[in-house]
Design a protein around this motif. Sequence first.
Motif, short mmCIF file in Angstrom:
data_model
loop_
_atom_site.label_atom_id
_atom_site.label_comp_id
_atom_site.label_asym_id
_atom_site.label_seq_id
_atom_site.Cartn_x
_atom_site.Cartn_y
_atom_site.Cartn_z
N ILE A 15 0.84 -1.19 0.00
CA ILE A 15 0.00 0.00 0.00
C ILE A 15 0.88 1.24 0.00
CG2 ILE A 15 -1.84 1.22 1.20
CD1 ILE A 15 -2.32 -1.55 2.66
N GLN A 16 0.82 1.99 -1.07
CA GLN A 16 1.58 3.24 -1.18
C GLN A 16 3.04 3.08 -0.76
OE1 GLN A 16 0.69 6.47 -2.48
NE2 GLN A 16 -0.59 4.90 -3.42
N GLU A 62 14.81 -1.60 4.24
CA GLU A 62 13.80 -0.89 5.00
C GLU A 62 12.78 -0.29 4.04
OE1 GLU A 62 14.27 2.58 8.11
OE2 GLU A 62 15.93 1.16 8.24
N HIS A 65 8.39 4.24 2.95
CA HIS A 65 7.04 4.80 3.05
C HIS A 65 6.04 3.72 2.70
CE1 HIS A 65 3.54 7.16 1.62
NE2 HIS A 65 3.86 7.89 2.67
N GLY A 66 4.88 3.76 3.33
CA GLY A 66 3.84 2.81 2.99
C GLY A 66 3.90 1.56 3.82
N GLU A 67 3.03 0.60 3.47
CA GLU A 67 2.91 -0.61 4.27
C GLU A 67 2.97 -1.85 3.41
OE1 GLU A 67 -0.58 -0.44 6.65
OE2 GLU A 67 0.15 1.27 7.83
N HIS A 69 1.94 -5.89 3.64
CA HIS A 69 1.25 -6.92 4.40
C HIS A 69 1.50 -8.27 3.75
CE1 HIS A 69 -1.30 -4.01 6.69
NE2 HIS A 69 -0.96 -3.26 5.65
N TYR A 77 7.83 -4.00 10.16
CA TYR A 77 8.75 -4.02 11.30
C TYR A 77 8.92 -5.44 11.85
CZ TYR A 77 7.29 0.69 10.51
OH TYR A 77 7.01 1.86 9.88
#
Lengths: 374, 298, 300
Positions: A15-16, A62, A65-67, A69, A77
Amino acid sequence: MSAVSPRADVAVSLIQVAKSYGDVEVLQPFDLQVGEGEFVVLLGPSGCGKSTIMKMIAGLEEVSHGEIHVAGELVNYVRPRDRDVSMVFQNYALYPHMTVRDNIAFPLTMSRRPRLKRDVIGARTLEAADIVDLAPYLDRKPAQLSGGQRQRVALARAIVRQPAVFLMDEPLSNLDALLRADMRTSLLEVHARIKKATLYVTHDQIEAMTMADRVVVLNAGRIQQIGRPRDLYTAPANTFVAQFIGSPRMPLHDLEVRDDGTLSFADATLTGDADVPLAPGASVTVGLRPSALRATSSASACFAGKVTRRDYLGSDSYLDVDLGAGLSVMVRAEADSAVRPGDTVRVAADPGAIHVFDDVGARVCGASARRQKR
Amino acid sequence: MTAMSTTEHKTRGADASKGRARSGLPRSRPAISLSYVILFIGVAIALVPFLYVVSTSLKESTSLFSYPPDWIPSPIFWGNFESLFADHPFVLWTINTLFVAGAVTALKLWFDSMAGYALAKMEFAGRRGVALLLLLSVAIPISALIIPMFFVVRYLGLLNTYWALILPPLANPLGIFMARSFIVGIPDDLEASARLDGASEFTIYRKIVLPLIRPGLVVLGMFTFMLQYTSFIWPLIAVSDSDRQVLAVGISGLQSAFLQDWGLLSAGMLVAAVPITVVFLLVQKAFVFNDLSGALKE
Amino acid sequence: MTLSPEEHRRLAKRYRRRTTLTAYAFLGPNLVAFAVFLLIPVVWLLVSTFRTGGVLGPAEFVGLDNWRDTFSDPLARTSIRNTVVYSAMAIPTVFIIAMILALALNAIPRGGAPIRVALYLPTLQPAVVAAFIFTFVLHPDFGVINYAVRWLGGDPINFLGDTTLALPTIAGIEVWRGTGFWTMMFLAGLTALPGELYHAAELDGAGAIRRFIRLTLPLLRPTFYFAVIFATIVNLQLFDSVFALTDGGPVNSTVSVSLYIYRSLFLFGDIGFGATLSFLLVITVLLLTGLQTYLLRDRK
């Protein structure tokens, strides 16, 4: 096999997501969903950011920005070892001091929850080795294996863990052409058997087209198009995709739309097939896919010109045809066609041959060509 | 940076004979002959003093001053060796030296490879600072620190113990940089793969990194062991009890205690040279270059 | 976004902190040893240069007295001069001999292994052992060298009893002991050189000496860089062989800085003076290695 609806069982969801090193943005924000059991290929030239996407999913880089899943869980993290993903590396990353058996078993011996019994590890190692036909080589060291065999060890080591997601980073690019074709088939067989979401990075459009359920085309840190292989070919989203997919490369020509909303191309008229006609006076780019243009003797041909060059490819030949007025196209001919440079040929355009892009390269529509009355 | 490039050479050099066969620089016949002559002279200069020691150790002290000197003692006199073991804690010194050098080597290889792994492969806050601090301290001469070291060790109540000999050498940062240079050579994908396979950092260190840098560690270990085996000033200061002393200091004591008993001194030096030579010969065989080729494409 | 930016920042920080902690756990044992046996001593040294006493009575702040004493002490100056002169003799000599032997070892087709072991034997000896060995070899009465001198009709030379010969003799003994080490170091560098370059140079008609100067020496720059710095650090600490052979004599002609430091503590009990001298040695080595780093930097 049909594409899984992205919203249903999603294995990986980005996501983004974006990546930057300091002020340098290497990946623009984008969304991507990989369905359960889906085979998605990230395709692009080197340095386009495709490997970065993979490393972010794996947790080796790393996320700026964004996620991300995996299996419904936010993993930004989460340590790589807890992410439930397996990866096959371009250089295989086999542990050189371990036997094939120990290499394949390594992820199982690392498993703590639950800790696996030795006989379970042995059985699952054998099973994975069997899937990739490595059973006779279990006691060898990686250095004693051929490139293809090493590749299969890497694959077996990824399979054995039964992860939620497979990541493959140019796994075939170090193999010679013949072996690569074989391994493509084997990989697809394995995928069909275990049916896990797979993200596959490559710069090879043939791998992408033959293996993918969906392809994500990337260039310079931007997603160019996400779609089924067929969509990329028949409806490339922009000039980059149009030129990157398909061989030989599609030639492009800059034209201006005439007052009647059509384009003049050599001695043919091009008419867009969109519902809205092309805006008069607009600058557009037209691409003609060589594999959809045929050298013909038929009177229904739309172009005619002089052959300047002929490339013999075995299954067929490609001709460079000069249409005059600085325009040239590449067209397909029979392999044993008698046409030689200097001859004049007529050219017929199959449906889907002609694509019109706007002044920033985004696709507007397809077009058909008709010979102008003289 | 200093250590890194060189140790790289060092590891490869460990495989010198094979390496030469492979790169095979063309040499002319006269050049090869000249090389052998030079090496013969070099070997003679390196070895003749030892023959002198062997000869002296087998003579009674009274016959030492015969002139011209005899190279081959007759009759052969074993009394110096008997006295060495009977009158001096020579066996203890040898055991002490081997124990201390062995302990320092083992601990340093362990600690340095761990630190080298962190510096080579981990991203963490303060990494550059730590590396710079360690690099600067490479250039701090240990013998300039003997006075404060003496007081630190005394404060810790460790004077005259094995700990006094084992702990201070651990602060030498040179080995970290050597270990770091070996580990930098391991492809990143290898640990990345292990990390994804579920290995913890410590498991990666133990199961992947350590086995792969073993050839380098052998060289580093030999180097550390040798430095420790030959160290003199610090044991001289930190240990006063003769039974806890190391060979180098013990032997130098033979001279002052029994003024100029050359036969005994020679016997002592000869026996002292045996353990390190054996260790060196053993390790020499283990200097086999392990390659990472299986992990890479070609 | 399912999480707020603040939440993301917090989690990212926690994640990074965990990796940093892991890294420091790996560095831990070394950092502890480093702090106790290097950092504390260096700080202690600096503080001690401004104090006096401490062995028996309480320490007292004396300002720059120690520094004044050290700089005005003639023996301190002599010890520094001796140490520098010794290094200036020993380092180039051992490098040249070791380079010649390494080139020879690199050239021969077989027999390298036993030769390497033989050359390395002196390196394996403690400096005091090497020193004693040469006490025999150089002995004025029964040493083999003086036997040869007499046979040739000369007067026996008292190598270690002569103020002009003692320091060069010690340098010579250290060269004997160090040659094996540097030969292996240079040989390792030589074997790592790319062979194709030499084939190309030979085809271009470059002679052996030209190849060595134009190709080998520049390519060995990283090896030399380490060698020069390491040799400087080690040689400026000259102690063992002086202690065993001459104890600084004759007439202080072989007193080294380290020997003087040792004496100031264990003979005179003057910690402030010894600390100042030590600190001077630290600064000298740091400056010299810094200068060498600058001079040997990669200019490309």
